[in-house]
Design an enzyme around this catalytic site. Structure first.
Site, short mmCIF file in Angstrom:
data_model
loop_
_atom_site.label_atom_id
_atom_site.label_comp_id
_atom_site.label_asym_id
_atom_site.label_seq_id
_atom_site.Cartn_x
_atom_site.Cartn_y
_atom_site.Cartn_z
N GLU A 136 0.77 -4.93 -15.32
CA GLU A 136 2.20 -5.13 -15.63
C GLU A 136 3.00 -5.49 -14.39
OE1 GLU A 136 3.95 -1.79 -17.67
OE2 GLU A 136 5.82 -2.88 -18.02
N LYS B 123 6.10 7.12 -20.11
CA LYS B 123 5.30 5.90 -19.97
C LYS B 123 5.57 5.28 -18.59
CE LYS B 123 4.56 1.28 -20.33
NZ LYS B 123 4.90 0.28 -19.30
N ASP C 101 -10.67 8.99 -14.43
CA ASP C 101 -10.65 8.75 -15.87
C ASP C 101 -9.21 8.81 -16.39
OD1 ASP C 101 -10.76 9.01 -18.63
OD2 ASP C 101 -12.44 10.42 -18.63
N HIS D 144 12.59 -6.63 -13.60
CA HIS D 144 11.34 -6.85 -14.32
C HIS D 144 11.13 -8.35 -14.54
CE1 HIS D 144 7.99 -5.54 -16.71
NE2 HIS D 144 8.41 -6.26 -17.74
P1 HMG Z 1 14.86 -5.92 -5.55
O1 HMG Z 1 15.86 -5.01 -4.94
O2 HMG Z 1 15.35 -7.14 -6.24
O3 HMG Z 1 13.76 -6.32 -4.47
O4 HMG Z 1 13.99 -5.05 -6.56
P2 HMG Z 1 13.96 -7.13 -3.12
O5 HMG Z 1 13.51 -8.53 -3.37
O6 HMG Z 1 15.30 -6.90 -2.52
O7 HMG Z 1 12.84 -6.40 -2.18
C1 HMG Z 1 12.99 -5.05 -1.78
C2 HMG Z 1 11.63 -4.37 -1.74
O8 HMG Z 1 11.11 -4.27 -3.09
C3 HMG Z 1 10.59 -5.10 -0.95
O9 HMG Z 1 10.68 -4.77 0.40
C4 HMG Z 1 9.31 -4.60 -1.58
O10 HMG Z 1 9.04 -3.30 -1.12
C5 HMG Z 1 9.70 -4.51 -3.06
P3 HMG Z 1 9.95 -5.70 1.51
O11 HMG Z 1 8.52 -5.81 1.18
O12 HMG Z 1 10.65 -7.04 1.41
O13 HMG Z 1 10.18 -4.98 2.78
N1 HMG Z 1 9.42 -5.82 -3.69
C6 HMG Z 1 8.21 -6.38 -3.82
N2 HMG Z 1 7.00 -5.98 -3.43
C7 HMG Z 1 5.95 -6.78 -3.74
N3 HMG Z 1 6.08 -7.96 -4.37
C8 HMG Z 1 7.29 -8.41 -4.77
C9 HMG Z 1 8.40 -7.60 -4.48
N4 HMG Z 1 9.70 -7.73 -4.73
C10 HMG Z 1 10.31 -6.65 -4.23
N5 HMG Z 1 7.37 -9.56 -5.39
C11 HMG Z 1 12.36 -4.50 -8.16
C12 HMG Z 1 13.08 -5.62 -7.44
C13 HMG Z 1 11.51 -5.11 -9.26
C14 HMG Z 1 11.46 -3.76 -7.19
C15 HMG Z 1 13.43 -3.51 -8.74
O14 HMG Z 1 14.31 -4.23 -9.58
C16 HMG Z 1 12.85 -2.38 -9.52
O15 HMG Z 1 12.38 -1.40 -8.99
N6 HMG Z 1 12.89 -2.45 -10.87
C17 HMG Z 1 12.28 -1.49 -11.74
C18 HMG Z 1 10.97 -2.06 -12.19
C19 HMG Z 1 10.16 -1.09 -13.04
O16 HMG Z 1 10.44 0.06 -13.18
N7 HMG Z 1 9.10 -1.63 -13.61
C20 HMG Z 1 8.22 -0.89 -14.44
C21 HMG Z 1 7.94 -1.68 -15.67
S1 HMG Z 1 9.16 -1.42 -16.87
C22 HMG Z 1 8.46 -0.12 -17.79
O17 HMG Z 1 7.42 -0.31 -18.33
C23 HMG Z 1 8.92 1.29 -17.73
C24 HMG Z 1 10.24 1.67 -18.37
O18 HMG Z 1 10.33 1.39 -19.74
C25 HMG Z 1 10.26 3.17 -18.15
C26 HMG Z 1 11.54 3.81 -18.57
O19 HMG Z 1 12.18 3.34 -19.53
O20 HMG Z 1 11.87 4.86 -17.94
C27 HMG Z 1 11.36 0.98 -17.67
#
Ligand code: HMG
Length: 452
Positions: free
Chosen positions: A114, A294, A310, A407
């Site tokens: 994901e 989740k 596991d 996301h």
């Molecule tokens: P951002 O602030 O736009 O990121 O966040 P940025 O471009 O400013 O970069 C800041 C840092 O984020 C980077 O630092 C990396 O650490 C990391 P740097 O490396 O530059 O020093 N980062 C990355 N690392 C690797 N590859 C990349 C990358 N981009 C940023 N391409 C971010 C963007 C997606 C991190 C933020 O918006 C976020 O944390 N969102 C939440 C995402 C999430 O929770 N996803 C889980 C899937 S959704 C789900 O299934 C669960 C849910 O339903 C659970 C619930 O409801 O509670 C949501």
């Protein structure tokens, strides 16, 4: 031919080389079943599957072949893990750097399909590394196995028989537990439990174990079967002997905390309040709790898989723990008090850093080395932290920008890939969406406009 199986009447006909089962009025043509499949070579298995289930057998064969490993040593390792292998299903292996746990720095390996999970973990790791890092503590490491049995006699006689047999029940496992005892583990206790109030004649031997750095499934099951064989008699009918994946006493706690004003640049107080409310909602509303948990399992499963543990055992145990009060609740908790924001998780994690896949899968071995060869207890701490970090990232996004922004930003390249864009077109779209809201339809529209 006609036969009776229990109460169901079957008629079997041979029709055009296929067997037809007739059960009442239901007719099932058995044209896609096979006997002796397990004895086929891999090539024969592939032949049968592609020719039986695919219109384009060559294309199916090509796809299966692309994911077979050209390195025979690796393929042999995979083929030994499970049965009837015809290909491999690869998952991405990513790393989240900058975790500080109990003052020690980690880069955490994550296996997950994901998008945004690894980015979120990395973002949160960095965020908390400048706020004291994560603190984690193992609260207990006890594992459980049970011998389930039926007994129709008097309970006093059973108790007397058990008390008399107890030492011998432990002794019969001596050969199995010898090495584990040398490492400080083994059987902790055997308890007789009367479950007849819930099911007539049903009793258990409830046995607790310490399995040190191994997850201990094989060890526990071997002990249980030896104990059951000794315990059974003419009036004790053993139903089954098996470990429990519900391990509420193999528990770890991970936590972050900081002064509220260090949480967010603007509106730190409002951020903390909304964050806490999000956790409170997950505590009282099961629909939300499931999604909330989740999000935690996004982090937990990814590291569990990367370290060869596991994840089905971890998943079922975690969700049972979330429902331990009789209602399904959040696995994490939040407190905002006296100017301090505190966020923590308590979760049962039965993990191993030796044995099982940890020794067999070269990438699991590599993951453990990347984590500086942790003990099982240290791995419990690391994995609980990964879950908490993921939960923090999701709640932070949900209560501020919404989840879709980050996301979809991460999902952008998946959408572009579906469009079969060239490298040049891909770069154009990545640039175009650098400061725009990403949605599937917006990407398709931008792609079509670019092609005009
Ligand atoms: P951002 O602030 O736009 O990121 O966040 P940025 O471009 O400013 O970069 C800041 C840092 O984020 C980077 O630092 C990396 O650490 C990391 P740097 O490396 O530059 O020093 N980062 C990355 N690392 C690797 N590859 C990349 C990358 N981009 C940023 N391409 C971010 C963007 C997606 C991190 C933020 O918006 C976020 O944390 N969102 C939440 C995402 C999430 O929770 N996803 C889980 C899937 S959704 C789900 O299934 C669960 C849910 O339903 C659970 C619930 O409801 O509670 C949501």
């Amino acid at each position: 031919m006609h036969f009776l199986n229990g109460l169901i009447e079957y008629y079997i006909f041979l029709h055009e080389n296929s067997i037809i089962f007739v059960e009442n009025y239901l007719v099932i043509r058995m044209e896609k079943t096979i006997t002796g499949f397990s004895k086929f070579s891999k090539e024969e298995k592939i032949d049968w599957v592609v020719s039986t289930f695919f219109d384009d057998a060559d294309s199916a064969r090509k796809t299966l072949g692309q994911y077979l490993n050209s390195n025979q040593i690796i393929q042999d390792v995979h083929d030994d893990f499970i049965e009837n292998t015809i290909s491999n299903f690869y998952l991405p292996y990513g790393v989240a750097p900058n975790f500080v746990i109990n003052g020690k720095e980690y880069t955490i390996p994550m296996v997950i399909e994901e998008s945004s999970v690894v980015a979120a973990a990395s973002l949160v790791a960095k965020f908390w590394s400048t706020r004291g890092g994560f603190k984690a503590t193992v609260l207990s490491t006890t594992k459980i196995g049970q011998v389930h049995f039926m007994y129709e006699g008097g309970v006093h006689e059973l108790k007397a028989y058990f008390e008399e047999a107890k030492d011998q029940l432990i002794e019969v496992t001596d050969a199995i537990t010898k090495n584990m005892r040398k490492r400080g583990g083994g059987i902790l206790d055997i308890e007789l439990r009367d479950k007849t109030a819930e099911l007539a004649n049903y009793y258990q031997l409830h046995i607790t174990f310490e399995t040190k750095n191994s997850m201990g499934a094989n060890f526990i099951n071997s002990c249980l079967e030896a104990i059951a064989a000794t315990f059974r008699n003419d009036s004790i009918q053993i139903v089954m002997s098996i470990l429990s994946n519900y391990v509420p006493e193999c528990l770890v706690r991970a936590e972050v905390s900081c002064p509220i004003d260090r949480l967010h640049k603007e509106n730190a107080k409002q951020f903390a309040q909304k964050f806490q409310q999000a956790v409170q909602i997950a505590n009282i509303e099961p629909h939300r709790a499931v999604t909330h948990n989740k999000g935690i399992m996004n982090g937990i499963d990814a590291v569990v898989i990367a370290t060869g543990n596991d994840f089905r055992a971890i998943e079922s145990g975690a969700h049972a723990y979330a429902a331990k009060s009789g209602k399904y609740k959040s696995l994490s908790q939040c407190e905002v008090k006296d100017g301090i924001f505190k966020f923590w998780i308590e979760i049962p994690l039965a993990l191993g850093t030796v044995g099982g896949l940890t020794a067999l899968h070269p990438l699991a071995k590599l993951s453990l080395e990347m984590l500086q060869n942790p003990s099982a207890s240290e791995l419990m701490e690391i994995i609980a932290v990964a879950g908490l970090a993921q939960n923090f990232a999701a709640l932070r996004a949900l209560t501020t920008t919404g989840i879709q922004q980050g996301h979809m930003k991460m999902h952008l390249s998946n959408i572009i890939k579906q469009l079969d864009a060239t490298e040049e077109e891909k770069n154009y779209l990545l640039n175009y969406f650098a400061n725009k809201q990403v949605s599937h339809s917006a990407v398709v529209a931008a792609y079509q406009k670019m092609k005009e």
